[in-house]
Write a protein that holds these residues in place. Structure first.
Motif, mmCIF file in Angstrom:
data_model
loop_
_atom_site.group_PDB
_atom_site.id
_atom_site.type_symbol
_atom_site.label_atom_id
_atom_site.label_comp_id
_atom_site.label_asym_id
_atom_site.label_seq_id
_atom_site.Cartn_x
_atom_site.Cartn_y
_atom_site.Cartn_z
ATOM 1 N N ASP A 299 12.618 -80.047 -98.106
ATOM 2 C CA ASP A 299 12.309 -78.903 -97.254
ATOM 3 C C ASP A 299 13.275 -78.801 -96.073
ATOM 4 O OD1 ASP A 299 10.197 -78.109 -98.842
ATOM 5 O OD2 ASP A 299 8.694 -79.201 -97.668
ATOM 6 N N ASP A 300 13.638 -79.938 -95.507
ATOM 7 C CA ASP A 300 14.564 -79.960 -94.367
ATOM 8 C C ASP A 300 15.887 -80.530 -94.854
ATOM 9 O OD1 ASP A 300 15.943 -80.175 -92.020
ATOM 10 O OD2 ASP A 300 14.327 -81.162 -90.900
ATOM 11 N N SER A 301 16.727 -79.660 -95.385
ATOM 12 C CA SER A 301 17.960 -80.135 -96.009
ATOM 13 C C SER A 301 18.924 -80.733 -94.994
ATOM 14 C CB SER A 301 18.642 -78.997 -96.770
ATOM 15 O OG SER A 301 18.960 -77.927 -95.896
ATOM 16 N N LEU A 302 18.976 -80.187 -93.791
ATOM 17 C CA LEU A 302 19.905 -80.728 -92.792
ATOM 18 C C LEU A 302 19.527 -82.148 -92.391
ATOM 19 C CD1 LEU A 302 20.783 -77.749 -90.446
ATOM 20 C CD2 LEU A 302 22.354 -79.089 -91.857
ATOM 21 N N SER A 303 18.231 -82.442 -92.308
ATOM 22 C CA SER A 303 17.819 -83.810 -91.989
ATOM 23 C C SER A 303 18.299 -84.779 -93.059
ATOM 24 C CB SER A 303 16.293 -83.888 -91.850
ATOM 25 O OG SER A 303 15.866 -83.235 -90.681
ATOM 26 N N THR A 304 18.199 -84.368 -94.314
ATOM 27 C CA THR A 304 18.678 -85.215 -95.408
ATOM 28 C C THR A 304 20.186 -85.386 -95.337
ATOM 29 O OG1 THR A 304 16.834 -84.621 -96.841
ATOM 30 C CG2 THR A 304 18.841 -85.401 -97.924
ATOM 31 N N LEU A 305 20.908 -84.310 -95.064
ATOM 32 C CA LEU A 305 22.362 -84.408 -94.950
ATOM 33 C C LEU A 305 22.760 -85.309 -93.789
ATOM 34 C CD1 LEU A 305 23.296 -80.688 -95.659
ATOM 35 C CD2 LEU A 305 23.740 -82.658 -97.147
ATOM 36 N N ARG A 306 22.008 -85.252 -92.707
ATOM 37 C CA ARG A 306 22.293 -86.146 -91.569
ATOM 38 C C ARG A 306 22.085 -87.610 -91.953
ATOM 39 N NH1 ARG A 306 18.510 -82.409 -88.543
ATOM 40 N NH2 ARG A 306 19.822 -80.670 -87.858
ATOM 41 N N ALA A 307 21.032 -87.880 -92.710
ATOM 42 C CA ALA A 307 20.729 -89.262 -93.086
ATOM 43 C C ALA A 307 21.774 -89.827 -94.051
ATOM 44 C CB ALA A 307 19.337 -89.322 -93.725
ATOM 45 N N LEU A 308 22.289 -88.981 -94.920
ATOM 46 C CA LEU A 308 23.242 -89.451 -95.928
ATOM 47 C C LEU A 308 24.671 -89.535 -95.402
ATOM 48 C CD1 LEU A 308 21.992 -87.391 -99.014
ATOM 49 C CD2 LEU A 308 21.568 -89.814 -98.547
ATOM 50 N N ALA A 309 25.006 -88.715 -94.419
ATOM 51 C CA ALA A 309 26.399 -88.575 -93.986
ATOM 52 C C ALA A 309 27.076 -89.899 -93.608
ATOM 53 C CB ALA A 309 26.484 -87.580 -92.832
ATOM 54 N N PRO A 310 26.452 -90.776 -92.799
ATOM 55 C CA PRO A 310 27.162 -92.016 -92.434
ATOM 56 C C PRO A 310 27.480 -92.882 -93.646
ATOM 57 C CG PRO A 310 25.260 -91.645 -91.016
ATOM 58 C CD PRO A 310 25.146 -90.674 -92.142
#
Length: 275
Positions: free
Chosen positions: A258-269
């Motif tokens: 539902d919150d795609s940006l939160s997931t992208l933030r978690a995966l980015a590093p």
């Protein structure tokens, strides 16, 4: 060839804002793939490019049945003049179940590519949705390379020898960041089950070893585990890297949370650590 980086983000073209594109770039993702068949005028692309500095914006895909090649080429050149080297034109034939005047897609794709040639759209600045061997080879011969969608790393492993070492291989893969596998599959279901009614995807999934029982709606656990990376952030990244190990140059993450940006933030590093 347009610079994409190792990982990008796939999103329906109506569901992304310039502010979101800017954050996606700041997180280190190299490309933003616009799905759900953008129109020939490529709406919103200029605004996304305006809001970012280095992010590549690409279509995944422009549907050749609905978008005349001449108009798409005019849009390409308009974007190229303002944002040189930052737009990649992805095209594809879509689905026979959705297109009323569907005919042999291979011939239509060749004709469309011929029109893009005549309109001066460079081969290396376009890409082609491809699943089967014949269109994979066409993508390598007439574009930067193929854009497989809804596939497993086994497909990537089979595609690379077909297209050769130099063609771009940019693969879409779905993601649910959830350590509960039952809940993760339930989250993915609305965005996967639809494809089990579409012949081209079902044919490819059978070729990849999925049986009728896997492909009967709503789809088996085995099917979802193959098509959707889910689990912890570390587990998701390991699953995505299997495409890289199998020969992909780039993986486009389609986030189903539902919150795609939160997931992208978690995966980015974690993704930034992948060579």
């Amino acid at each position: 060839m347009t610079e994409l980086g190792r990982f990008g983000v796939w999103v329906p073209h109506t569901e992304v804002t310039p502010a979101q594109a800017r954050e996606i770039e700041e997180l280190g993702y190299g490309a933003l793939w616009l799905g759900a068949s953008p129109g020939a005028d490529l709406p919103g692309v200029a605004e996304l490019l305006d809001a970012t500095e280095t992010l590549t914006v690409a279509t995944s895909i422009v549907n050749v049945w609905a978008t005349p090649a001449k108009q798409v080429a005019e849009s390409f050149h308009r974007l190229e003049s303002r944002y040189p080297g930052r737009f990649l034109l992805g095209i594809g034939a879509g689905h026979p179940e959705i297109t009323s005047e569907y005919r042999k897609p291979y011939d239509v794709l060749v004709e469309y590519l011929d029109e893009l040639d005549a309109a001066g759209v460079p081969r290396e600045r376009r890409a082609l949705a491809a699943l089967g061997p014949r269109v994979l080879k066409l993508a390598a011969e007439r574009t930067a390379g193929p854009l497989p969608y809804l596939v497993t790393p086994d497909h990537t492993r089979e595609a690379r020898p077909l297209i050769g070492p130099n063609a771009l291989l940019a693969v879409e893969h779905k993601v649910v960041l959830d350590a509960d596998p039952v809940r993760a599959r339930q989250t993915a279901r609305p965005r996967v089950e639809f494809y089990l009614d579409l012949t081209n995807y079902v044919t490819t999934l059978r070729r990849l070893g999925f049986a009728d029982a896997d492909l009967a709606k709503p789809g088996s656990d085995r099917l979802y585990d193959g098509l959707v990376a889910h689990g912890s952030a570390e587990s998701v990244v390991k699953q995505l890297v299997r495409h890289i190990d199998a020969g992909a140059d780039h993986v486009a993450l389609q986030i189903l949370d539902d919150d795609s940006l939160s997931t992208l933030r978690a995966l980015a590093p974690l993704l930034r650590e992948i060579p």
